[in-house]
Write a protein that holds these residues in place. Structure first.
Motif, PDB file in Angstrom:
ATOM      1  N   TYR A  85       0.829  -1.197   0.000  1.00 35.85           N
ATOM      2  CA  TYR A  85       0.000   0.000   0.000  1.00 35.85           C
ATOM      3  C   TYR A  85       0.871   1.257   0.000  1.00 35.85           C
ATOM      4  O   TYR A  85       2.023   1.254   0.443  1.00 35.85           O
ATOM      5  CB  TYR A  85      -0.960   0.019   1.190  1.00 35.85           C
ATOM      6  N   PHE A  86       0.274   2.337  -0.530  1.00 41.60           N
ATOM      7  CA  PHE A  86       0.926   3.650  -0.563  1.00 41.60           C
ATOM      8  C   PHE A  86      -0.125   4.684  -0.194  1.00 41.60           C
ATOM      9  O   PHE A  86      -1.223   4.679  -0.751  1.00 41.60           O
ATOM     10  CB  PHE A  86       1.481   3.953  -1.962  1.00 41.60           C
ATOM     11  N   ILE A  87       0.186   5.556   0.740  1.00 45.74           N
ATOM     12  CA  ILE A  87      -0.747   6.598   1.167  1.00 45.74           C
ATOM     13  C   ILE A  87      -0.187   7.952   0.763  1.00 45.74           C
ATOM     14  O   ILE A  87       0.882   8.365   1.242  1.00 45.74           O
ATOM     15  CB  ILE A  87      -0.993   6.548   2.688  1.00 45.74           C
ATOM     16  N   ASP A  88      -0.898   8.622  -0.103  1.00 44.50           N
ATOM     17  CA  ASP A  88      -0.508   9.951  -0.589  1.00 44.50           C
ATOM     18  C   ASP A  88      -1.158  10.991   0.327  1.00 44.50           C
ATOM     19  O   ASP A  88      -2.371  11.196   0.287  1.00 44.50           O
ATOM     20  CB  ASP A  88      -0.978  10.123  -2.036  1.00 44.50           C
ATOM     21  N   GLN A  89      -0.333  11.650   1.148  1.00 43.04           N
ATOM     22  CA  GLN A  89      -0.825  12.677   2.071  1.00 43.04           C
ATOM     23  C   GLN A  89      -0.492  14.039   1.473  1.00 43.04           C
ATOM     24  O   GLN A  89       0.603  14.578   1.666  1.00 43.04           O
ATOM     25  CB  GLN A  89      -0.197  12.480   3.446  1.00 43.04           C
ATOM     26  N   LEU A  90      -1.459  14.579   0.737  1.00 45.87           N
ATOM     27  CA  LEU A  90      -1.228  15.773  -0.062  1.00 45.87           C
ATOM     28  C   LEU A  90      -0.824  16.977   0.775  1.00 45.87           C
ATOM     29  O   LEU A  90       0.133  17.689   0.457  1.00 45.87           O
ATOM     30  CB  LEU A  90      -2.478  16.100  -0.887  1.00 45.87           C
ATOM     31  N   MET A  91      -1.535  17.244   1.856  1.00 50.65           N
ATOM     32  CA  MET A  91      -1.263  18.432   2.661  1.00 50.65           C
ATOM     33  C   MET A  91       0.104  18.361   3.343  1.00 50.65           C
ATOM     34  O   MET A  91       0.774  19.380   3.514  1.00 50.65           O
ATOM     35  CB  MET A  91      -2.364  18.613   3.710  1.00 50.65           C
ATOM     36  N   LEU A  92       0.535  17.155   3.712  1.00 53.77           N
ATOM     37  CA  LEU A  92       1.824  16.983   4.359  1.00 53.77           C
ATOM     38  C   LEU A  92       2.945  16.797   3.342  1.00 53.77           C
ATOM     39  O   LEU A  92       4.126  16.872   3.685  1.00 53.77           O
ATOM     40  CB  LEU A  92       1.789  15.766   5.297  1.00 53.77           C
ATOM     41  N   ASP A  93       2.555  16.562   2.077  1.00 56.20           N
ATOM     42  CA  ASP A  93       3.499  16.293   0.999  1.00 56.20           C
ATOM     43  C   ASP A  93       4.417  15.126   1.357  1.00 56.20           C
ATOM     44  O   ASP A  93       5.637  15.196   1.232  1.00 56.20           O
ATOM     45  CB  ASP A  93       4.328  17.543   0.664  1.00 56.20           C
ATOM     46  N   THR A  94       3.778  14.036   1.793  1.00 54.24           N
ATOM     47  CA  THR A  94       4.519  12.830   2.158  1.00 54.24           C
ATOM     48  C   THR A  94       3.849  11.596   1.553  1.00 54.24           C
ATOM     49  O   THR A  94       2.674  11.632   1.170  1.00 54.24           O
ATOM     50  CB  THR A  94       4.588  12.634   3.684  1.00 54.24           C
ATOM     51  N   THR A  95       4.610  10.511   1.474  1.00 58.24           N
ATOM     52  CA  THR A  95       4.082   9.201   1.087  1.00 58.24           C
ATOM     53  C   THR A  95       4.438   8.207   2.184  1.00 58.24           C
ATOM     54  O   THR A  95       5.592   8.114   2.597  1.00 58.24           O
ATOM     55  CB  THR A  95       4.682   8.714  -0.245  1.00 58.24           C
ATOM     56  N   GLU A  96       3.427   7.478   2.653  1.00 58.89           N
ATOM     57  CA  GLU A  96       3.638   6.411   3.630  1.00 58.89           C
ATOM     58  C   GLU A  96       3.385   5.093   2.897  1.00 58.89           C
ATOM     59  O   GLU A  96       2.476   4.989   2.077  1.00 58.89           O
ATOM     60  CB  GLU A  96       2.650   6.577   4.786  1.00 58.89           C
ATOM     61  N   TYR A  97       4.192   4.071   3.173  1.00 60.98           N
ATOM     62  CA  TYR A  97       4.039   2.831   2.420  1.00 60.98           C
ATOM     63  C   TYR A  97       4.313   1.614   3.304  1.00 60.98           C
ATOM     64  O   TYR A  97       4.956   1.716   4.352  1.00 60.98           O
ATOM     65  CB  TYR A  97       4.966   2.808   1.204  1.00 60.98           C
ATOM     66  N   GLY A  98       3.789   0.458   2.852  1.00 60.65           N
ATOM     67  CA  GLY A  98       3.960  -0.747   3.637  1.00 60.65           C
ATOM     68  C   GLY A  98       3.427  -1.973   2.936  1.00 60.65           C
ATOM     69  O   GLY A  98       3.062  -1.930   1.759  1.00 60.65           O
ATOM     70  N   LYS A  99       3.372  -3.086   3.668  1.00 58.97           N
ATOM     71  CA  LYS A  99       2.905  -4.366   3.136  1.00 58.97           C
ATOM     72  C   LYS A  99       1.646  -4.822   3.863  1.00 58.97           C
ATOM     73  O   LYS A  99       1.391  -4.425   5.002  1.00 58.97           O
ATOM     74  CB  LYS A  99       3.985  -5.437   3.284  1.00 58.97           C
ATOM     75  N   ILE A 100       0.876  -5.681   3.185  1.00 53.50           N
ATOM     76  CA  ILE A 100      -0.304  -6.313   3.776  1.00 53.50           C
ATOM     77  C   ILE A 100      -0.165  -7.807   3.526  1.00 53.50           C
ATOM     78  O   ILE A 100       0.025  -8.233   2.380  1.00 53.50           O
ATOM     79  CB  ILE A 100      -1.606  -5.790   3.136  1.00 53.50           C
ATOM     80  N   ASN A 101      -0.246  -8.628   4.562  1.00 53.05           N
ATOM     81  CA  ASN A 101      -0.092 -10.068   4.357  1.00 53.05           C
ATOM     82  C   ASN A 101      -1.420 -10.724   3.994  1.00 53.05           C
ATOM     83  O   ASN A 101      -2.461 -10.055   3.905  1.00 53.05           O
ATOM     84  CB  ASN A 101       0.545 -10.742   5.584  1.00 53.05           C
ATOM     85  N   ASN A 102      -1.401 -12.027   3.799  1.00 55.81           N
ATOM     86  CA  ASN A 102      -2.605 -12.753   3.371  1.00 55.81           C
ATOM     87  C   ASN A 102      -3.746 -12.659   4.370  1.00 55.81           C
ATOM     88  O   ASN A 102      -4.916 -12.822   4.010  1.00 55.81           O
ATOM     89  CB  ASN A 102      -2.257 -14.221   3.119  1.00 55.81           C
ATOM     90  N   ALA A 103      -3.413 -12.399   5.635  1.00 60.29           N
ATOM     91  CA  ALA A 103      -4.443 -12.280   6.672  1.00 60.29           C
ATOM     92  C   ALA A 103      -4.965 -10.855   6.803  1.00 60.29           C
ATOM     93  O   ALA A 103      -5.823 -10.574   7.633  1.00 60.29           O
ATOM     94  CB  ALA A 103      -3.878 -12.753   8.011  1.00 60.29           C
ATOM     95  N   GLY A 104      -4.431  -9.942   5.981  1.00 60.89           N
ATOM     96  CA  GLY A 104      -4.885  -8.554   6.029  1.00 60.89           C
ATOM     97  C   GLY A 104      -4.157  -7.699   7.058  1.00 60.89           C
ATOM     98  O   GLY A 104      -4.552  -6.548   7.290  1.00 60.89           O
ATOM     99  N   VAL A 105      -3.101  -8.231   7.651  1.00 56.79           N
ATOM    100  CA  VAL A 105      -2.346  -7.473   8.655  1.00 56.79           C
ATOM    101  C   VAL A 105      -1.355  -6.546   7.941  1.00 56.79           C
ATOM    102  O   VAL A 105      -0.587  -6.982   7.076  1.00 56.79           O
ATOM    103  CB  VAL A 105      -1.590  -8.417   9.602  1.00 56.79           C
ATOM    104  N   GLU A 106      -1.372  -5.270   8.309  1.00 64.26           N
ATOM    105  CA  GLU A 106      -0.522  -4.277   7.673  1.00 64.26           C
ATOM    106  C   GLU A 106       0.771  -4.044   8.457  1.00 64.26           C
ATOM    107  O   GLU A 106       0.762  -4.037   9.680  1.00 64.26           O
ATOM    108  CB  GLU A 106      -1.272  -2.952   7.532  1.00 64.26           C
ATOM    109  N   THR A 107       1.849  -3.852   7.699  1.00 66.49           N
ATOM    110  CA  THR A 107       3.140  -3.523   8.297  1.00 66.49           C
ATOM    111  C   THR A 107       3.689  -2.295   7.606  1.00 66.49           C
ATOM    112  O   THR A 107       3.958  -2.323   6.394  1.00 66.49           O
ATOM    113  CB  THR A 107       4.148  -4.680   8.147  1.00 66.49           C
ATOM    114  N   LYS A 108       3.835  -1.209   8.349  1.00 67.53           N
ATOM    115  CA  LYS A 108       4.390   0.010   7.770  1.00 67.53           C
ATOM    116  C   LYS A 108       5.888  -0.175   7.546  1.00 67.53           C
ATOM    117  O   LYS A 108       6.625  -0.601   8.437  1.00 67.53           O
ATOM    118  CB  LYS A 108       4.139   1.199   8.703  1.00 67.53           C
TER     119      LYS A 108
END
Length: 301
Positions: A249-272
């Motif tokens: 996943y990638f999160i485009d935070q326009l106002m902060l002008d940043t990108t946050e990114y990470g992985k999601i496993n088969n169980a739906g658990v996210e890791t930044k």
């Protein structure tokens, strides 16, 4: 700096000349269906005798195409490096000179409200671009030579570069599809691991599943409300895709002008995995980040 300023002034003079002239009266002239050129919707398009015309300045590909204007003959010259071609057109004329050979246009070059309009198919075909009609949305999509090269990267190039192009494409909706309402400042993109040609985008009030067609369209196949509105039934349209399983996943935070990114496993658990600051020169406009160890699986040639 002075040279750059002079170049900008010269370019402005050429574009001004191209959009200047005397109005040519044409019967049957009216606004036309949707046209996109390099992903930009053309709000000012004409149809004449059943043919689509666009503003000459809309086919803007400075890497490959140069324009010049002869005020004495009122002739516009177009030089294209993609096909080593020289085109000369004159307002009100149905003929063009292509490398010195006369070519007949379906309709004449038209001046309306001080702007020059050229038959769309002639322009795209002669200048080395591509043109395609999307039946579902009744949209004509045109790509300049530079965009055609970009599409090659999208279909078979490096994964993060392909994803960056994918999220920048114009989104095509079918007539009855759910559409976003209002503007938002945060967008979230989820791609199956190793893929660039399909993704889920979450923006404001809507979650959309998007597939990239063979012609480079970003087509919405399914959409639903992200959140339940109290007292209202949750909306859904289209066929919901199967779960992606392992994804990124990638999160485009326009106002902060940043990108946050990470992985999601088969169980739906996210890791930044990280966050980048786009105010840094090396990260300018970067929404997609290369994920270490990820390899592309969906090359399409």
């Amino acid at each position: 700096m002075k040279r750059k300023l002079l170049g900008m002034m010269a370019a402005a003079l050429v574009w001004g000349a191209i959009s200047a002239g005397t109005n040519v009266q044409a019967s049957g002239l009216h606004t036309s269906p949707q046209v996109f050129i390099d992903g930009i919707w053309q709000s000012d398009v004409l149809t004449l005798e059943g043919r689509t015309l666009v503003q000459l300045v809309a086919f803007n590909d400075p890497t490959w195409t140069n324009y010049s204007y002869d005020k004495h003959t009122k002739t516009i010259s177009i030089t294209n490096k993609a096909k080593t071609i020289d085109i000369r057109i004159t307002a009100g004329q149905k003929e063009a000179l292509v490398n010195g050979t006369k070519k007949t246009l379906d309709v004449p070059v038209t001046i309306r409200n001080g702007r020059t309009y050229v038959p769309l198919r002639f322009l795209s075909e002669q200048l080395g671009g591509s043109i395609f009609y999307h039946k579902q949305s009744k949209s004509t999509v045109v790509q300049t030579p530079s965009r055609v090269m970009q599409m090659k990267t999208l279909m078979e190039g490096e994964l993060s570069e392909a994803r960056q192009i994918a999220i920048s494409l114009p989104v095509i909706y079918e007539k009855d599809a759910l559409k976003r309402e209002g503007e938002g400042f945060t967008s979230r993109y989820v791609f199956p691991e190793g893929e660039a040609l399909r993704f889920i985008e979450e923006h404001r009030d809507l979650r959309e599943y998007i597939e990239i067609s063979e012609h480079g369209f970003a087509e919405v196949k399914w959409a639903e409300d992200k959140y339940d509105t109290p007292g209202a039934k949750k909306r859904e349209w289209g066929k919901k895709p199967a779960a992606f399983g392992s994804s990124v996943y990638f999160i485009d935070q326009l106002m902060l002008d940043t990108t946050e990114y990470g992985k999601i496993n088969n169980a739906g658990v996210e890791t930044k995995l990280g966050r980048i600051d786009r105010t840094q020169p090396e990260n300018k406009n970067k929404v997609i980040v290369a994920i270490e160890g990820e390899k592309r699986k969906d090359v399409r040639k």
